[in-house]
Design an enzyme around this catalytic site. Structure first.
Site, PDB file in Angstrom:
ATOM      1  CG  ASP A   1      -0.336  -0.035   2.531  1.00 19.74           C
ATOM      2  OD1 ASP A   1      -0.243   1.039   3.171  1.00 19.74           O
ATOM      3  OD2 ASP A   1       0.065  -1.127   2.968  1.00 19.74           O
TER       4      ASP A   1
ATOM      5  CG  ASP B  33      -6.259   4.022   7.053  1.00 20.74           C
ATOM      6  OD1 ASP B  33      -6.410   3.831   8.272  1.00 20.74           O
ATOM      7  OD2 ASP B  33      -5.157   4.290   6.545  1.00 20.74           O
TER       8      ASP B  33
ATOM      9  CD  GLU C  21      -4.029   4.686  10.594  1.00 25.92           C
ATOM     10  OE1 GLU C  21      -2.959   4.729  11.222  1.00 25.92           O
ATOM     11  OE2 GLU C  21      -4.138   4.271   9.429  1.00 25.92           O
TER      12      GLU C  21
END
Length: 255
Positions: free
Chosen positions: A57, A142, A144
């Protein structure tokens, strides 16, 4: 909890695959191409080499990438950062996307979630920047904690995080026709009870141990096993990920 496919590394890991995973057993260890690591962790060791399908990635920080060289070196797929929040787009996304496609590397896009924008705004921003492509891998959300953010220090409750994630995932699924995966880290996963999300395949970061140790009971589609990998064609250290199944399972998953 949801799960995808766990590849049995050894008898000690069978119990750690978790969820409703289909376990693929092996009579004897079979290893696959491995990549160098600038800062390897002893607890990970050779475990990633038991998985046959690996990918990277990337974001603009990787700079120029020679995708043909990366593919020849063993990279099967690539996820590229496309967007963040409701107004940031990675300037290398379209360059990476075109280069990977030309080299025959399966690719997909991910969005970095920002806790000071609504999920509707962020989904619209992703859709505005990532074209529909039937050959693309499913999108990725994503999620986080971003402790370095100077513009948004919000830390919502787990219930709010899961509610916002569901809205975002549903919008993208309706638009692209594929349910997005969710990428996350151990602290975020446990702080927010992210495992309660329905119909979710996970991409799990676990650079110091196998995911069965950091996310006991959770299944996964991708394991990000290093953030300091060395890959041919990529000049700077890069995240490397393993797909959870065999070559045949990978083929079925991307079709």
């Amino acid at each position: 909890m949801r799960s995808f496919v766990c590849l049995a590394l050894a008898a000690v890991l069978l119990a750690g695959c978790g969820g409703r995973s289909a376990v693929v057993s092996r009579a004897a260890p079979v290893t696959y191409p491995a990549f160098a690591d600038a800062e390897p962790h002893d607890n990970v060791g050779q475990l990633p080499s038991y998985y046959p399908v690996h990918g990277v990635d990337v974001s603009r920080y990787q700079g120029d990438v020679n995708w043909r060289q990366a593919r020849a070196g063993g990279i099967s797929f690539a996820y590229m950062k496309a967007t963040e929040g409701g107004d940031l787009a990675d300037p290398m996304f379209h360059t990476y996307r075109a280069g990977a496609a030309a080299a025959g590397v399966r690719h997909g896009a991910y969005h970095f979630y920002y806790f000071c924008r609504t999920p509707q705004e962020q989904a619209a921003w992703f859709i505005a920047n990532v074209p529909r492509d039937p050959a693309a891998l499913p999108p990725v959300l994503d999620m986080e904690w971003n402790h370095q953010s100077r513009s948004c220090n919000r830390k919502p409750s787990g219930a709010q995080v899961r509610a916002e994630a569901t809205v975002f995932l549903d919008i993208l699924e309706r638009h692209y026709g594929k349910r997005p995966l969710v990428y996350t880290t151990p602290d975020f996963y446990w702080d927010t009870a992210l495992g309660q999300l329905p119909r979710t395949q996970f991409w799990l970061r676990s650079v110091a141990a196998h995911p069965s140790e950091r996310y006991p009971g959770e299944g996964w589609a991708f394991w990000q096993y290093t953030g300091t990998g060395i890959v041919p064609g990529i000049a700077r250290p890069v995240d490397i990920n393993a797909f959870a199944g065999s070559h045949a399972q990978w083929k079925a998953w991307i079709e």
